[in-house]
Every structure is written in structure tokens, then in C-alpha cells.
Design an enzyme around this catalytic site. Sequence first.
Site, PDB file in Angstrom:
ATOM      1  N   ASP A 158      45.348  49.137  41.599  1.00  0.00           N
ATOM      2  CA  ASP A 158      45.155  48.648  42.957  1.00  0.00           C
ATOM      3  C   ASP A 158      45.718  49.707  43.895  1.00  0.00           C
ATOM      4  O   ASP A 158      46.130  50.785  43.457  1.00  0.00           O
ATOM      5  CB  ASP A 158      45.834  47.290  43.168  1.00  0.00           C
ATOM      6  CG  ASP A 158      45.050  46.418  44.147  1.00  0.00           C
ATOM      7  OD1 ASP A 158      44.918  46.832  45.313  1.00  0.00           O
ATOM      8  OD2 ASP A 158      44.571  45.349  43.751  1.00  0.00           O
ATOM      9  N   HIS A 182      40.402  49.553  46.949  1.00  0.00           N
ATOM     10  CA  HIS A 182      41.725  49.423  46.311  1.00  0.00           C
ATOM     11  C   HIS A 182      42.057  50.720  45.566  1.00  0.00           C
ATOM     12  O   HIS A 182      42.478  50.709  44.408  1.00  0.00           O
ATOM     13  CB  HIS A 182      41.759  48.213  45.384  1.00  0.00           C
ATOM     14  CG  HIS A 182      41.655  46.904  46.123  1.00  0.00           C
ATOM     15  ND1 HIS A 182      42.641  46.460  46.976  1.00  0.00           N
ATOM     16  CD2 HIS A 182      40.676  45.965  46.155  1.00  0.00           C
ATOM     17  CE1 HIS A 182      42.278  45.284  47.493  1.00  0.00           C
ATOM     18  NE2 HIS A 182      41.088  44.980  47.020  1.00  0.00           N
ATOM     19  N   GLU A 237      36.514  43.814  48.595  1.00  0.00           N
ATOM     20  CA  GLU A 237      37.257  44.253  49.774  1.00  0.00           C
ATOM     21  C   GLU A 237      37.146  45.763  50.028  1.00  0.00           C
ATOM     22  O   GLU A 237      38.114  46.423  50.390  1.00  0.00           O
ATOM     23  CB  GLU A 237      38.726  43.830  49.653  1.00  0.00           C
ATOM     24  CG  GLU A 237      38.892  42.323  49.569  1.00  0.00           C
ATOM     25  CD  GLU A 237      40.316  41.874  49.354  1.00  0.00           C
ATOM     26  OE1 GLU A 237      40.661  40.756  49.784  1.00  0.00           O
ATOM     27  OE2 GLU A 237      41.093  42.620  48.739  1.00  0.00           O
TER      28      GLU A 237
END
Length: 709
Positions: free
Chosen positions: A210, A284, A348
Site C-alpha cells: 500500500d 496505492h 482508489e
Amino acid sequence: MKQTAAAKRTVLGVLAALVLAGCGEAPKPATEPAAAALSVIPAPRDVEIGAGEFVITGRTRLEFGAGVEGEQLGGYLVDLVRRTHGVALKSGGGAGNASNVNVIRFELRDGADALGTEGYVLASSPTRILVSARDSRGVFYGAVTLWQLMRKSDSGIVVPEGLIEDWPRFGWRGLLLDSARHYQPPEFIRKFIDVMALHKLNVLHWHLTDDQAWRLEIKKYPRLTEVGAWRVPAGAAPAADIDPATGKPRLYGGFYSQQDVKDIVAYAKSRNITIVPEIDMPGHASAAIAAYPQLAVIDKPSSQVPADWGIYPNLFNVEESTFQFFQDVLDEVVALFPSEYIHIGGDEAVKDQWKASPRVQARMRELGAKDEHELQSYFVRRMEKFLSGKGRRLIGWDEILEGGLAPNATVMSWRGVEGAVAAASTGHDAVLSPQPTLYFDNRPVAAPSLPGRARVVTVEDVYAFDPAPAALNEEQRKHILGVQANIFTEHIRTLDRVESMTFPRAAALAEVAWSPVKDWAGFSARLPAQLDRYKALNVRYAEPPPPRPLDPFRRNSHELSLCSDKIALSLEDDAPVSGDRAVFLVDIMEPCWLFKDADLSNVTSLVAAVGQVPFNFQIGDAVKAIPLRAPATPAGELEVRIDDCKGERIAVLPLAPAVGNHAVTALPPAQLEAREGKHDLCFMFTQKSIDPTWVIDSIALQTTTAATE
């Protein structure tokens, strides 16, 4: 040819009769189905209970039929029974003794095909227990059910006489463990796997990369862990924690060597758990870019692994060299993880950097992508094709639907169930993992000491989740592989808290995933026995705090009311670096609290205990909406207003005494004038910037009575 439920039941009934006949006994009359009477979680599919009991003693022997890995299964069950009941079973041997008495036998039987790959039959009489299954997974789950059936009685440890025929509703029964935000050591991962197995959960989705860390050793790219596995935590306290060896703030982190991973994967296999690794792309990406800046879109990315939570704008670029990087990484990943699925994230991925980059825009034209969503789809399709060539399947979060789904991709639906519905409607497989219900970073109980998202998602909320979306027809529902809950650990720093946030909610998830039984009252009646098992195995679990009346003159932040609920968090302090830390309830978008119905009739002063936490949240342009109230002094103040937040200001507490203290500070008392009746008090801070965020720890009202005493 698929069997009907009635046909399957007939096959199983015949098999059960053969089992008992093989024991040299005639089956005894059974009562009505009584799953709720047994403290087994998840509830078995079909249960019949007789009047007798099998008594377990130190002479009880385990037998194993041909093909059963007796040494492994026997060692597992012997250890469980010893730890939870204090009885040492005898394990070993395949042939029965002359009397066939006080024996527990495990067998593989061709006739158990009706049970599927994880089902089992457990037949018990007062003299003998037999667990039969089609394969080793079913035998294992039969052993788990047998262990759960054991209970103390006047006769000792007993198992009720009866027949259980059981198989799972879904094949994917998972938990995600986020080891990127906070590293958990291998011994904890093994313990977590053990407890998963006791719930018949069979997939550990391991979140290994991440923005805040890259935890998996990749031999071709050693800087991924040399650099990417370490960061300085956010906040003034960690920044002041200087490592004498380097003269710099102490680094926090860790990573899993490839040998660690091999050992953990093998251990998980012994517990019938598949580990699905997640390697995030194209978003990420910050930790990987800190290690290898050539992967970035921008020219001068940060060389430090960041410590903010939220959504960073950093994406991987779309050069051929970056695709080669990921192919090299995935080569090593598939060699370590034998799972059918490899998770590539896909969530995202804010496209601002791609939109602003001339080179990325040129690549879009080269690749024929009409927009950035199609570019991400191209990225995912490249990875899907590569993984397919390795005999693996790609799975990603539901954002991979945007721009077109790769042909053989599977969707994990987290933004509600809509992603799963969209995937299944077009013939793609899907796993249900929707927030907030199956996001276990939401707190399980309203405990002031428990950090996490402020929303409370209870065991009952999880149990009520329906994994069969009404928008799908029966044929489309066959594409729903199962369900998964996610333990994202931004706010779950310690190992104890990982367990407390997971259990017993994972027990509810397990029943939703395994059992067709839907009976909250029955589950609630069985849950206390499960909690006792947790205690015996030293597994932490969440319990509601004991009820206590609200103190009319003192309240901690969790007992105050927030003025808003935009991004409400139960936030742990960043200090002290080691030891216990305070936990504050705060809406980071509007730090404002209400002390409701304060009786000010005899109040003379007010004492506020305050803390300061780093504003380490990547929330994009939303940060501009956070109100800043002009301070009267350089350090700022805590203002107290009466009746509402625009009411009369009745006290101002300077923050200067707290500025130099990284932990909680009790500010000097502020004098108050007594007022008749009850009033709401509003607390807001003044400050020049959003970092740090000032927070309330507690408010105490001092009265004339207290002063006299």
C-alpha cells in the site's frame, strides 16, 4: 449431474446408516433437528440428536482411514482438546481395536461425493464417533465440529449422540488482513490462521502493499523492502524519537521474507486456508515509488515512505518498463503463493497525475485508450493476461469494472453490493465485501479504549448481512463466490486490537458464509460457548463495556457528542511512543464537541484535558472545508460556548501549557459563572493550521460542593 436437496439428503442418510452399521451398531431413534441446541458455529446444515453421550477420556483413541493424514490431523485435534479441555487423546493407527469402543475415527468415503469438497458427516454413538468426508478438507471441518461439540458434564467431557450432515453455502469464506499499514509478525499470522480455521473460514486475503509500506520481499527488487517496508510514523512524538544509531527519527515497520511466506503458506494449507496475496496497482503506489522513483508519473517523487492515511494521488506510470516491473514481481508472487487468485487492488486510483502528465497522455493515444478509466482497464487487462498465462486468475476491487472488465477477472465488491451485481450480471464471478458492514475497521462496540472508525458495526449487523443480492436471478447468483470481511489496520496498531476488531464478528461472518441457517436468537445462544473457546485459546475479542450512568459533571470524548459526523474517528494519540495511549473521539473535518444537558447551577470552573494528534489524512480538496478559527494567541485556545456553537462564549482556555506535551494535558481551570438549569456546552479550538488537530480527552465541571469537600 447436480442432485436436488432431497436426493442429496437421501444419499447422506444412506451414508450415515453405513457409517453406523460399520460401527457394528444400529442407529438409535433421533430427535427433531436441533442445530440451535448445539454450540457449534457456524451452524451445521442438518442435525439430529439422540439421547446418549460419547464420553472422552485419556483412553479415547483417534483412528484414521486410508488417505487421511492422521499425523497432521491427529496432532491438531489432540492439541486443541488438551488446550481447551485438559484431556490428552491418544492418536494414531488405522485399524480398529477388538471392541471398537471409545474410538474416534476419520475416513474418506467415495459415497460422500454429495457433500462436495468441504462437507462431512459426523455420526456419534455412546461407544464410537465416525467422521466421513469426500476429501481432507471435509475431514478437517468435521474434526472442528467435533471439537466444538465437546462440553463438560458430570460424566466428564462428552459429545452428544447424533448425526450431522454438513457442507458450506459458499466456497469463498474470507478475511482480509492488512499487514501494510501495520506489520504483524509471522507468529501472529499463524495464530490468526488457526482461529480462522476454527470458524471454517478458508481464504486469507493478505494485503501486503500500500502507500504506507511494501511488506513482501521481491528478490529482483530488494529496495521494495529495504526502503518500502519502513517509515517514520506521523506526529510530533515519533519525529522526536531519535534513533541513536542514525541520528534520525526511528523507523517503524518490517517485512516478510520469502522463507517467511513459504512457511506461512504451508501452515495455512495445513489449516485448509488459501492465502490470496494483494499487490496494489495502479494506485496505492507510494511505498514502491519511494523505493524505485522511475515507477512514478511525476518527475521528483518523495524518497520517503509516507505515514498519512487516505487516498494519495500517486499512481504508477504506464511505461513498458513498469509493466515489466510488475511482471517480474508477479513472477515471484505466483512462485510463493499457489492460490488460484492473485489480487491486484485497482481501487482508489485518483487519475489527476495521469491527466496532468504529457507522457501519460501520449501513451493513452498510443494505446488507443479514450480516457483514464480505459487506461486503467488496459493496465488491468495486461496483468490479467499475464496471470492467465501463469494459470492464475486476477481479482480486484470493484473499480476494475470502470473502463471495461478484463475477460477472466473476478470482482471484489466493496462499495456496497453493486459491483458484484454488475459483475455477476455479465457472467463474471464476484466476492461480496461491502462497507460498512463487512469493514472491520469500524468499531464492534462503543468502547472508549478502542480506536477505529467511529461507526459501530455490531455482531448482529454482520449476522444480518444477506449475501444473496435481490437484484440477481438464481443463475446470476451462481457467480457469487462468497463473502469476505476486511480488517484494514490504519487505526488498529496493536496485535490485541486486530483480534478484538475481528472476533467475535468473524463468527457471525462464518455463519453467514457457511450455513443456510439464519437465526439470530440461535446464534446468540451459541455465542457464549464460542467466547469461552476464545478465552481458552488466548484470543482477544470485543465485549461491550459495562453500562454505567453518565456522570453529570465529567465526560470523556466518547461520552461527549460530536457536532458533526463527516469523518468521525476514534483516534489513538501518537504519544507516548511506547506504552498506553489515549484514544479520542473526533470528527477530523470539524473538531467540535457538545457536553449536553450540563447542570451549571453550582458550577464554579471547568477543567479540560486535551491532546494533539497529527493530521495525517490524504482527503484531497476536502481539506479546504475544515474550518479554522482565528486564534488570539500564537498557541491557540479552547473556546467554550453555551447553548449552541454560535452562542455566548463563556470561557477561553489557552493551549500554551499543552503545546510542548505530546500526550494529554490538563489545562488550568477556567472560571465559570453559575447559571440556572441545564445547558449544552460547545467546545471548539482556535488554531492557525489543521496540523496538529487539537482534541478533547475529557471535560470536568467543578462545583461549589466539590470545592467545599
